[in-house]
Design a protein around this motif. Structure first.
Motif, mmCIF file in Angstrom:
data_model
loop_
_atom_site.group_PDB
_atom_site.id
_atom_site.type_symbol
_atom_site.label_atom_id
_atom_site.label_comp_id
_atom_site.label_asym_id
_atom_site.label_seq_id
_atom_site.Cartn_x
_atom_site.Cartn_y
_atom_site.Cartn_z
ATOM 1 N N ARG A 1 0.865 -1.179 0.000
ATOM 2 C CA ARG A 1 0.000 0.000 0.000
ATOM 3 C C ARG A 1 0.900 1.227 0.000
ATOM 4 O O ARG A 1 1.820 1.328 0.807
ATOM 5 C CB ARG A 1 -0.915 0.028 1.224
ATOM 6 C CG ARG A 1 -1.801 1.286 1.278
ATOM 7 C CD ARG A 1 -2.692 1.285 2.501
ATOM 8 N NE ARG A 1 -3.551 2.470 2.525
ATOM 9 C CZ ARG A 1 -3.216 3.628 3.090
ATOM 10 N NH1 ARG A 1 -2.022 3.770 3.681
ATOM 11 N NH2 ARG A 1 -4.055 4.660 3.076
ATOM 12 N N ILE B 1 -3.066 0.611 -3.911
ATOM 13 C CA ILE B 1 -2.606 -0.704 -3.480
ATOM 14 C C ILE B 1 -2.124 -1.474 -4.703
ATOM 15 O O ILE B 1 -2.562 -1.219 -5.827
ATOM 16 C CB ILE B 1 -3.717 -1.485 -2.753
ATOM 17 C CG1 ILE B 1 -4.988 -1.571 -3.615
ATOM 18 C CG2 ILE B 1 -4.021 -0.866 -1.402
ATOM 19 C CD1 ILE B 1 -6.100 -2.414 -3.004
ATOM 20 N N ASP C 1 -4.644 -5.043 3.992
ATOM 21 C CA ASP C 1 -5.888 -4.289 4.067
ATOM 22 C C ASP C 1 -5.653 -2.823 3.709
ATOM 23 O O ASP C 1 -4.519 -2.399 3.446
ATOM 24 C CB ASP C 1 -6.561 -4.464 5.432
ATOM 25 C CG ASP C 1 -5.723 -3.953 6.606
ATOM 26 O OD1 ASP C 1 -5.102 -2.882 6.471
ATOM 27 O OD2 ASP C 1 -5.722 -4.620 7.666
ATOM 28 N N LEU C 2 -6.712 -2.041 3.714
ATOM 29 C CA LEU C 2 -6.636 -0.670 3.215
ATOM 30 C C LEU C 2 -5.946 0.286 4.180
ATOM 31 O O LEU C 2 -5.652 1.428 3.819
ATOM 32 C CB LEU C 2 -8.034 -0.155 2.878
ATOM 33 C CG LEU C 2 -8.736 -0.871 1.728
ATOM 34 C CD1 LEU C 2 -10.100 -0.255 1.469
ATOM 35 C CD2 LEU C 2 -7.886 -0.838 0.460
ATOM 36 N N THR D 1 -1.221 -6.135 7.533
ATOM 37 C CA THR D 1 -0.857 -7.337 6.774
ATOM 38 C C THR D 1 -1.129 -8.600 7.576
ATOM 39 O O THR D 1 -1.173 -8.590 8.812
ATOM 40 C CB THR D 1 0.627 -7.320 6.378
ATOM 41 O OG1 THR D 1 1.437 -7.237 7.575
ATOM 42 C CG2 THR D 1 0.939 -6.134 5.487
ATOM 43 N N GLY E 1 -8.721 -4.463 -0.373
ATOM 44 C CA GLY E 1 -7.280 -4.631 -0.229
ATOM 45 C C GLY E 1 -6.746 -5.585 -1.280
ATOM 46 O O GLY E 1 -7.322 -5.726 -2.357
ATOM 47 N N ALA F 1 -6.395 -7.464 7.977
ATOM 48 C CA ALA F 1 -5.776 -8.498 7.145
ATOM 49 C C ALA F 1 -5.401 -9.720 7.973
ATOM 50 O O ALA F 1 -5.645 -10.866 7.562
ATOM 51 C CB ALA F 1 -4.549 -7.936 6.439
#
Length: 239
Positions: A8, A15, A88-89, A93, A38, A65
């Protein structure tokens, strides 16, 4: 069999991911992404594309995540042969490596980055991918390509490489999804495809199509004249 990297970009919110393997069609098997959720990389000796989609579903529902990976992998009785990583956003991780994964197999994490691999020449491949991405300059997609090249130079998939892929997403851009499904030089071919997709008429056209931030955007007649093309349903051919 495969090494992958998911990232990201904190500055742009974009991403992206990249992967390479000694087998065919790594882009179709491994990489998944949604700008509402994500990125995921599902790989291994018996990879589950269902995992790749399910972890995106879980992150889109609001799970981190790490939690999403745990929720997706725990019920699978065949998980020993699989590997999963997710981003994820927020840049969080997660990863899972099944106990039957072919060594060298492991994962690496850094803020907004997760790297995973199996059947590697050594874990030095993962370290090289991470170091190259962090040290590289330029756009996210350029840095991902540099990371793949560093992984290959550090030993790569122990069988060599046959396919490679790149996937970059963002609310302000058209998807950049590039795949080399079978080649004796997949990274060189991916780099050449990337160059064609990010320069010239194709890139200019891609800057005019809808994005999440501009869902109704379309080329004008003036844009078509500037691109020296008549309006076409599928856009101008790459130059």
């Amino acid at each position: 069999m495969t090494f992958s990297i998911l990232v990201r970009d904190a500055e742009t919110g974009r991403i992206g991911g990249a992967a390479a393997t000694g087998s065919l069609c790594v882009g179709g098997w491994v990489l998944r992404g949604r700008i509402e959720a994500g990125m995921s990389a599902s790989q291994g000796t018996a990879p589950s594309t269902l995992w790749g989609e399910a972890v995106l579903d879980a992150m889109q529902e609001g799970r981190s995540a790490a939690q999403a990976v745990q929720d997706v992998t725990n019920p699978d009785v065949g998980k020993a042969h699989r590997q999963l990583s997710a981003l994820d956003l927020t840049g969080g991780t997660g990863d899972f490596t099944g106990e039957a994964s072919v060594p060298a197999c492991a994962a690496r994490h850094a803020p907004g980055i997760v790297i995973a691999g199996n059947m590697l020449a050594s874990e030095a491949v993962l370290d090289a991918v991470l170091a190259a991405y962090q040290a590289s300059e330029g756009s996210m997609d350029q840095r991902l390509l540099a990371a793949l090249k560093a992984g290959e130079a550090a030993g790569s998939d122990s069988r060599g490489l046959l396919s490679a892929a790149l996937l970059c997403l963002g609310p302000d851009m058209a998807p950049l999804s590039l795949r080399i499904d079978a080649s004796d030089s997949p990274l060189a071919d991916l780099e050449a495809l990337h160059r064609r997709a990010t320069t010239g008429l194709y890139a200019e056209w891609a800057d005019l199509v809808p994005t999440k931030e501009a869902p109704f955007r379309a080329p004008t007649e003036a844009d078509f004249r500037r691109l020296d093309r008549e309006p076409q349903a599928d856009g101008p051919a790459p130059d």
